[in-house]
Design a protein around this motif. Structure first.
Motif, PDB file in Angstrom:
ATOM      1  N   LYS A  45       1.010  -1.281   0.094  1.00 54.00           N
ATOM      2  CA  LYS A  45       0.195   0.129  -0.067  1.00 54.00           C
ATOM      3  C   LYS A  45       0.658   1.309   0.057  1.00 54.00           C
ATOM      4  CE  LYS A  45      -4.260  -1.424   2.492  1.00 54.00           C
ATOM      5  NZ  LYS A  45      -4.813  -1.608   3.857  1.00 54.00           N
ATOM      6  N   MET A  46       1.971   1.077   0.941  1.00 57.53           N
ATOM      7  CA  MET A  46       2.817   2.451   0.910  1.00 57.53           C
ATOM      8  C   MET A  46       3.424   2.724  -0.177  1.00 57.53           C
ATOM      9  SD  MET A  46       3.876   1.400   4.775  1.00 57.53           S
ATOM     10  CE  MET A  46       4.789   3.039   5.407  1.00 57.53           C
ATOM     11  N   LEU A  47       3.822   1.725  -1.069  1.00 57.96           N
ATOM     12  CA  LEU A  47       4.490   1.894  -2.419  1.00 57.96           C
ATOM     13  C   LEU A  47       3.737   3.107  -3.122  1.00 57.96           C
ATOM     14  CD1 LEU A  47       7.170   0.697  -3.719  1.00 57.96           C
ATOM     15  CD2 LEU A  47       5.515  -0.835  -4.932  1.00 57.96           C
ATOM     16  N   GLY A  48       2.446   2.979  -3.127  1.00 58.60           N
ATOM     17  CA  GLY A  48       1.846   3.952  -3.951  1.00 58.60           C
ATOM     18  C   GLY A  48       2.136   5.177  -3.751  1.00 58.60           C
ATOM     19  N   PHE A  49       2.528   5.474  -2.631  1.00 53.56           N
ATOM     20  CA  PHE A  49       3.039   7.158  -2.093  1.00 53.56           C
ATOM     21  C   PHE A  49       4.229   7.688  -2.996  1.00 53.56           C
ATOM     22  CE2 PHE A  49       5.804   9.587   0.274  1.00 53.56           C
ATOM     23  CZ  PHE A  49       5.187  10.868   0.636  1.00 53.56           C
ATOM     24  N   PHE A  50       5.140   6.379  -3.144  1.00 49.08           N
ATOM     25  CA  PHE A  50       6.356   6.984  -3.437  1.00 49.08           C
ATOM     26  C   PHE A  50       5.987   7.074  -5.235  1.00 49.08           C
ATOM     27  CE2 PHE A  50       7.782   4.931   0.153  1.00 49.08           C
ATOM     28  CZ  PHE A  50       8.196   5.650   0.821  1.00 49.08           C
ATOM     29  N   VAL A  51       5.150   6.150  -5.712  1.00 44.45           N
ATOM     30  CA  VAL A  51       4.898   6.069  -7.209  1.00 44.45           C
ATOM     31  C   VAL A  51       4.237   7.483  -7.421  1.00 44.45           C
ATOM     32  CG1 VAL A  51       3.514   5.096  -8.971  1.00 44.45           C
ATOM     33  CG2 VAL A  51       4.790   3.543  -7.230  1.00 44.45           C
ATOM     34  N   GLY A  52       3.249   7.714  -6.653  1.00 46.36           N
ATOM     35  CA  GLY A  52       2.515   8.930  -7.063  1.00 46.36           C
ATOM     36  C   GLY A  52       3.602  10.114  -7.137  1.00 46.36           C
ATOM     37  N   GLN A  53       4.363  10.223  -5.999  1.00 44.13           N
ATOM     38  CA  GLN A  53       5.402  11.477  -6.001  1.00 44.13           C
ATOM     39  C   GLN A  53       6.254  11.505  -7.233  1.00 44.13           C
ATOM     40  OE1 GLN A  53       5.625  13.716  -3.295  1.00 44.13           O
ATOM     41  NE2 GLN A  53       3.797  12.881  -2.746  1.00 44.13           N
ATOM     42  N   ILE A  54       6.485  10.204  -7.579  1.00 44.20           N
ATOM     43  CA  ILE A  54       7.388  10.341  -8.866  1.00 44.20           C
ATOM     44  C   ILE A  54       6.499  10.825 -10.181  1.00 44.20           C
ATOM     45  CG2 ILE A  54       8.599   8.935 -10.436  1.00 44.20           C
ATOM     46  CD1 ILE A  54       9.448   7.301  -7.768  1.00 44.20           C
ATOM     47  N   MET A  55       5.368  10.103 -10.427  1.00 47.33           N
ATOM     48  CA  MET A  55       4.476  10.838 -11.502  1.00 47.33           C
ATOM     49  C   MET A  55       4.371  12.076 -11.221  1.00 47.33           C
ATOM     50  SD  MET A  55       4.078   7.919 -13.044  1.00 47.33           S
ATOM     51  CE  MET A  55       2.863   8.246 -14.334  1.00 47.33           C
ATOM     52  N   LYS A  56       4.066  12.667 -10.178  1.00 46.73           N
ATOM     53  CA  LYS A  56       3.748  13.933 -10.111  1.00 46.73           C
ATOM     54  C   LYS A  56       5.014  14.975 -10.515  1.00 46.73           C
ATOM     55  CE  LYS A  56       2.039  17.177  -6.625  1.00 46.73           C
ATOM     56  NZ  LYS A  56       2.033  17.237  -4.831  1.00 46.73           N
ATOM     57  N   ALA A  57       6.270  14.364 -10.319  1.00 44.13           N
ATOM     58  CA  ALA A  57       7.646  15.310 -10.125  1.00 44.13           C
ATOM     59  C   ALA A  57       7.689  15.142 -11.825  1.00 44.13           C
ATOM     60  CB  ALA A  57       8.608  14.396  -9.752  1.00 44.13           C
ATOM     61  N   SER A  58       7.300  13.865 -12.398  1.00 48.38           N
ATOM     62  CA  SER A  58       7.495  13.772 -13.886  1.00 48.38           C
ATOM     63  C   SER A  58       6.261  14.122 -14.903  1.00 48.38           C
ATOM     64  CB  SER A  58       7.761  12.313 -14.163  1.00 48.38           C
ATOM     65  OG  SER A  58       6.372  11.419 -14.003  1.00 48.38           O
ATOM     66  N   LYS A  59       5.397  14.716 -14.295  1.00 47.14           N
ATOM     67  CA  LYS A  59       4.043  15.315 -14.836  1.00 47.14           C
ATOM     68  C   LYS A  59       3.437  13.955 -15.671  1.00 47.14           C
ATOM     69  CE  LYS A  59       5.622  19.940 -15.638  1.00 47.14           C
ATOM     70  NZ  LYS A  59       7.069  20.463 -16.304  1.00 47.14           N
ATOM     71  N   GLY A  60       3.536  13.063 -14.980  1.00 47.11           N
ATOM     72  CA  GLY A  60       2.912  11.815 -15.454  1.00 47.11           C
ATOM     73  C   GLY A  60       3.474  11.201 -16.417  1.00 47.11           C
ATOM     74  N   GLN A  61       4.606  11.451 -16.674  1.00 50.30           N
ATOM     75  CA  GLN A  61       5.393  10.962 -18.113  1.00 50.30           C
ATOM     76  C   GLN A  61       6.296  10.054 -17.669  1.00 50.30           C
ATOM     77  OE1 GLN A  61       5.486  15.202 -19.458  1.00 50.30           O
ATOM     78  NE2 GLN A  61       6.482  14.140 -21.350  1.00 50.30           N
ATOM     79  N   ALA A  62       6.598   9.631 -16.442  1.00 50.60           N
ATOM     80  CA  ALA A  62       7.213   8.547 -16.160  1.00 50.60           C
ATOM     81  C   ALA A  62       6.560   7.012 -16.315  1.00 50.60           C
ATOM     82  CB  ALA A  62       7.718   8.404 -14.446  1.00 50.60           C
ATOM     83  N   ASN A  63       7.299   6.032 -17.014  1.00 44.80           N
ATOM     84  CA  ASN A  63       6.957   4.740 -17.158  1.00 44.80           C
ATOM     85  C   ASN A  63       6.521   3.925 -15.875  1.00 44.80           C
ATOM     86  OD1 ASN A  63       6.798   1.932 -17.530  1.00 44.80           O
ATOM     87  ND2 ASN A  63       7.839   2.197 -19.480  1.00 44.80           N
ATOM     88  N   PRO A  64       5.242   3.792 -15.551  1.00 49.21           N
ATOM     89  CA  PRO A  64       4.956   3.454 -14.298  1.00 49.21           C
ATOM     90  C   PRO A  64       5.199   2.099 -14.010  1.00 49.21           C
ATOM     91  CG  PRO A  64       2.958   3.843 -15.578  1.00 49.21           C
ATOM     92  CD  PRO A  64       4.192   4.194 -16.491  1.00 49.21           C
TER      93      PRO A  64
END
Lengths: 489, 486
Positions: B454-473
């Motif tokens: 569950k906690m992993l989602g937080f980090f993924v979200g932060q990265i996606m935000k930083a990449s404006k959604g363009q990071a390969n999930p």
């Protein structure tokens, strides 16, 4: 010039004996001078006729001639003519100028014929005396106190009085043959489907057929050569090949078998007419034909059968005259119902209303089987009578009508007596067969007609049979005294 | 008391012929009034009808599609009545000898069950014109009415069902099935808003178990599935109320108003017209032979049921999805083009039924008028498949495509929306997020396996935000797990 047949006039044009303009103006003058006596025209298209004649003369000069180039004729006012009022003899269409031509008119235009005008007729072709016309009765040139017959009475009178060399007519129950008989001219109703009905205002669609009204069988052949043929605009027109009706006119008649239906020589037939018909039959025997008595057992059912089918179809065909899109409209309609009822009440004459009512009744729920359906069954029986007869004979002959021309007003209050005048002609329409009437002498000083009925698409044979008779006799050349006096030397 | 509803439908379908059923006038919708009406359509004196053979062929195709008997001889009749939009004073239709005889239509209900609705017959006829009342056109004076005869003579088939329908839902499914059959055959454009399909519903009710039908009413001229459903429900309720109060149903014709959701009586049986039907003497009976029918049968386009089965078979779709995508010819062909373009039927199905369908519904436009064509949508999905963009970014691209900004590739390029799949760049991003969130990293590392997910989602979200959604999930997940678990 008016003493000549259409064939002779056509030859005269070819020989440059006169021009089309001279010929056309001659007939226009006759109409203007004399039609007050007959009332045979509703509309005279003087300007158009002269313009057409000038164009025809140019073509004649160049040698580019079609079948009827430069020859003037008249058209029954049932054929739609582009830009020229087409009234169908009715107040309902007194203001109607079609934006199109009937196919028959197109064909005559293409053949180079000149149109002198539109002839008087019973209203919507419903009548046997021309008394139902909104434009008044037509008078018979043989006796102007008598009717010319109907419904193509204007065309018949115009040809008989030589106001036109030839004319078109239409025949639903005898409307070409009966006036031809009463006026002493030649009339041919072709097989149903032989001539296009497009642009020919419908009375009874399954019976209506256009045809020529002429001085001679040869002229009828000339006209039919132009009129006949398949038309993609008329689903009921036939694609049976069209013969050259001139080519076989002179064929020999030896071996011809003539059928005489015993039902056509019974009660009600004027003995003087019967005598003329018998004399004509003798003439045919001289020409090599043999005679056989036949029977058309359902003949007496033809008139009642017709007076169910024709009004039924007419009741629907005439629904379009509602005051909405064209034609007569009553003044100041209060509402839609008022528009419909007053337009039709004021726009149609008595006989038309009578037939619409009869047809509406015959098609009504609860009566359909007893009337319309029964009439269709009888129609098949009548047709079968003819199919059987033509297994034995080549042509059927008899009187066209039981009586000669009657007085104007004499039968107008007795519709049934009037309907019985068509007793010999109606079966032909019900069966869809071709029929002709040719002059066969006189009865009581008035013309008597001989009716020839042929097998399906046997128009060439009928014209041949009629032509040979006219080669041997001169009944068709007789003119009313007043007309004969006008013939130039 | 338990009541059973009995419904029979009469469905008018405008045929998609170029010209009218008995004249050469165009049938195109939306022209200026009376510009598509010639002398025949105006019932000018002496004019005659000539049957448009394409209308005949279309009717036969429909008959073949519902396994009906095709009558080798059919007859046109005149139905006589006066109305200003009926120029001849009669409608040319078929009464006793229609072109299409008895047939059947299968419907599928929402609960998954199937039902067969019998078709009594289908016949050819001509449409009437339209009456336009005051205010519709400029220049129309007070209290005046106008007639537009553009529609007069448009070919129709009238499909008459047996009273086999038992609910509004069945009626709607039946109507939709007819819609999908006629559009799949290409014999109608199926444009409901232009009146290409109109329904008359015959409704009666009876006590459950009763053999005899109750007295029926007919509600005429419903032009949408929704209005038909509403009109049926309203009428059933009205009839049950009357009967439960001890009253009697009057046989009558009714009109439903979709705006006010009310219905009223138009005329009773006693006031009904006597139409005086009789065979039209201007048209010969239509006689066809077996080879004529066979040729049409051999060239019949794929029908909805066959297409649905094929979609299940070749694309692995569920029966439900196959039904939605395979029902309408335009949707089916759109879906198949998307699939061909992107090579992934599942993704294609999700996009067509999901994003695209929602947008179309929202904007109230049909798929045939969709601003994004099937090739373009396929192009977009291809970019998801090859990881150029994520599914989320794809929605942004979809919006831009809808607004006409270009193809998926052009938009991705112009807006710089390419997914970051470069390992080095992604590792830098992950490192930054780990460095900036020491507390969360600590908590993560102390947590058990279940919580960690569950906690992993937080980090993924932060990265996606930083990449404006363009990071390969997918790649982020891998890198994160590796770095956090180190």
């Amino acid at each position: 010039m008016h003493d000549k047949t259409l064939a002779e006039l056509s030859q005269g044009l070819a020989d440059k004996a006169f021009s089309s303009v001279e010929l056309t103006e001659h007939f226009l003058k006759r109409i203007n001078d004399l039609d007050g006596n007959y009332n045979s025209f509703i509309t005279i298209t003087e300007e158009q006729a002269v313009a057409q004649a000038k164009a025809a003369d140019e073509q004649l000069a160049k040698g580019n001639t079609q079948a009827l180039t430069g020859v003037p004729i008249a058209h029954k006012d049932i054929f739609c003519t582009e830009g020229v009022k087409t009234s169908c003899g009715s107040k309902m269409l007194d203001n109607f100028v079609p934006p199109y031509n009937a196919t028959v008119i197109e064909k005559f235009n293409a053949a180079g014929a000149i149109s002198l005008g539109k002839t008087n007729m019973d209203e919507f072709a419903m009548g046997s005396s021309n008394e139902t016309s909104f434009y008044g009765s037509v008078k018979n040139p043989w006796n102007t106190s008598c009717v010319p017959g109907g419904s193509s009475g204007g065309s018949a009178a115009a040809v008989a009085a030589r106001l036109a060399p030839a004319a078109t007519g239409t025949d639903t129950g005898g409307s070409i043959r009966q006036p031809a008989a009463l006026c002493g001219i030649t009339g041919l109703k072709p097989t149903y489907g032989r001539v296009s009905r497009y642009g020919m205002i419908a009375f009874a669609s399954s019976l209506d057929q256009g045809g020529p009204m002429t001085q001679t069988a040869e002229d009828a052949a000339l006209l039919l050569n132009v009129m006949a043929g398949f038309d993609a605009k008329d689903s009921t027109s036939s694609d049976t090949a069209v013969a050259d009706y001139i080519a076989t006119l002179n064929d020999d008649l030896s071996g011809l078998t003539i059928g005489l239906p015993k039902e056509y020589f019974g009660e009600g037939l004027d003995p003087a007419i019967e005598a003329s018909v018998q004399a004509a039959i003798k003439e045919y025997e001289q020409l090599g034909a043999s005679v056989k008595e036949i029977s058309l057992p359902n003949t007496d059912l033809a008139v009642p059968c017709y007076y169910v089918i024709a009004p039924s179809e007419a009741s629907a065909n005439l629904s379009r005259f509602d005051g909405v899109r064209y034609g007569y409209r009553c003044e100041d309609p209060k509402d839609l119902h008022d528009l419909y009822t007053r337009t039709r009440e004021e726009g149609f004459g008595e006989e038309v209303k009578r037939r619409i009512l009869v047809g509406t009744y015959a098609l009504s729920a609860g009566f359909y089987d007893a009337y319309y359906k029964k009439a269709q069954q009888i129609r098949r029986l009548i047709k079968n009578d003819f199919v059987e007869a033509f297994k034995e004979v080549d042509v059927i002959m008899g009187p066209t009508v039981p009586n000669t021309a009657f007085g104007i007003g004499e039968k107008s209050n007795d519709p049934v007596a009037m309907y019985l005048e068509d007793i010999y002609t109606i079966s032909t329409n019900l069966a869809g067969l071709p029929g002709m009437s040719i002059p066969a002498g006189f009865a009581n000083g008035k013309p008597a007609g001989l009716q020839l009925t042929g097998n399906y698409f046997a128009e060439a044979k009928l014209l041949n049979i009629a032509h040979r008779f006219q080669q041997a006799t001169d009944w068709h050349k007789q003119l009313p005294a007043t007309i004969a006096d006008q013939v130039e030397g | 008391m338990e009541w059973e509803t009995v419904i029979g439908l009469e469905v008018h379908v405008q045929l998609a012929t170029q010209t009218k059923i008995f004249s050469g006038s165009s049938t195109a919708f939306g022209a200026e009034p009376n510009t598509q009406a010639n002398a025949v359509d105006l019932a000018m004196p002496g004019t005659l009808p000539v049957l448009n053979e394409q209308a005949l062929k279309n009717a036969i195709m429909f008959g073949l599609a519902i396994n009906a008997d095709i009558n080798k001889k059919s007859v046109f009749d005149r139905k006589n009545y006066f109305y200003p939009d009926l120029p001849k004073g009669y409608q040319t239709t078929q009464m006793d000898e229609p072109i299409v005889g008895a047939g059947t239509v299968e419907i599928q209900l929402k609960n998954g069950s199937h039902k067969t609705i019998r078709i009594h017959h289908a016949h050819l006829e001509e449409d009437a014109g339209k009456s336009l009342h005051e205010g519709v056109l400029s220049g129309m004076g007070h209290g005046s009415s106008g007639i537009d005869l553009n529609r007069a003579g448009t070919p129709l088939i009238e499909i008459v069902s047996e009273p086999d329908i038992r609910s509004a839902e069945e009626a709607v499914e039946f109507a939709k099935k007819l819609h999908s059959i006629v559009t799949s055959l290409g014999i109608s454009d199926g444009e409901m808003s232009q009146g290409s399909m109109r329904f008359d519903v015959n409704v009666s009710v009876r006590l459950k178990g009763e053999e005899e039908f109750g007295t029926r009413t007919e509600t005429k001229n419903l032009n949408s599935f929704k209005f038909m459903e509403e009109a049926i429900e309203l009428e059933v309720e009205r009839q049950i109320d009357i009967l439960e109060d001890g009253g009697e149903i009057i046989q009558e014709t009714r009109l439903y108003n979709g705006d006010t959701k009310t219905a009223r009586s138009m005329r009773s049986k006693e006031e009904a017209n006597d139409y005086r039907y009789f065979p039209c003497p201007d048209l010969l009976p239509v006689v066809i032979d077996d080879s004529y029918i066979e040729e049409l049968g051999n060239n019949l386009p794929e029908l909805p049921d066959a297409r649905q089965a094929r979609f299940v078979e070749s694309y692995g779709l569920s029966e439900y999805d196959a039904g939605i995508l395979g029902g309408e010819a335009t949707t089916a062909s759109f879906f198949e083009t998307v699939t061909e373009q992107c090579g992934d039927a599942k993704l294609a199905a999700n996009w067509v039924m999901g994003e695209l369908s929602a947008k179309l519904n929202n904007e109230e436009i049909g798929i045939n008028h969709c601003p994004i064509n099937a090739e373009q949508l396929g192009g977009l999905i291809s970019r998801i498949k090859d990881n150029t963009i994520s599914g989320k970014i794809a929605k942004t691209v979809f919006e831009a495509m809808w607004n006409g900004e270009g193809t998926a590739d052009e938009i991705i390029e112009a807006k710089d929306l390419k997914q970051v799949s470069d390992t080095g760049a992604l590792e830098t991003m992950v490192d930054e997020v780990i460095a900036n969130n020491t507390e969360q990293v600590e908590n993560y590392r102390n947590a058990d396996e279940g919580k960690r997910k569950k906690m992993l989602g937080f980090f993924v979200g932060q990265i996606m935000k930083a990449s404006k959604g363009q990071a390969n999930p997918g790649m982020i997940n891998q890198i994160l797990l590796k770095k956090l678990n180190d």
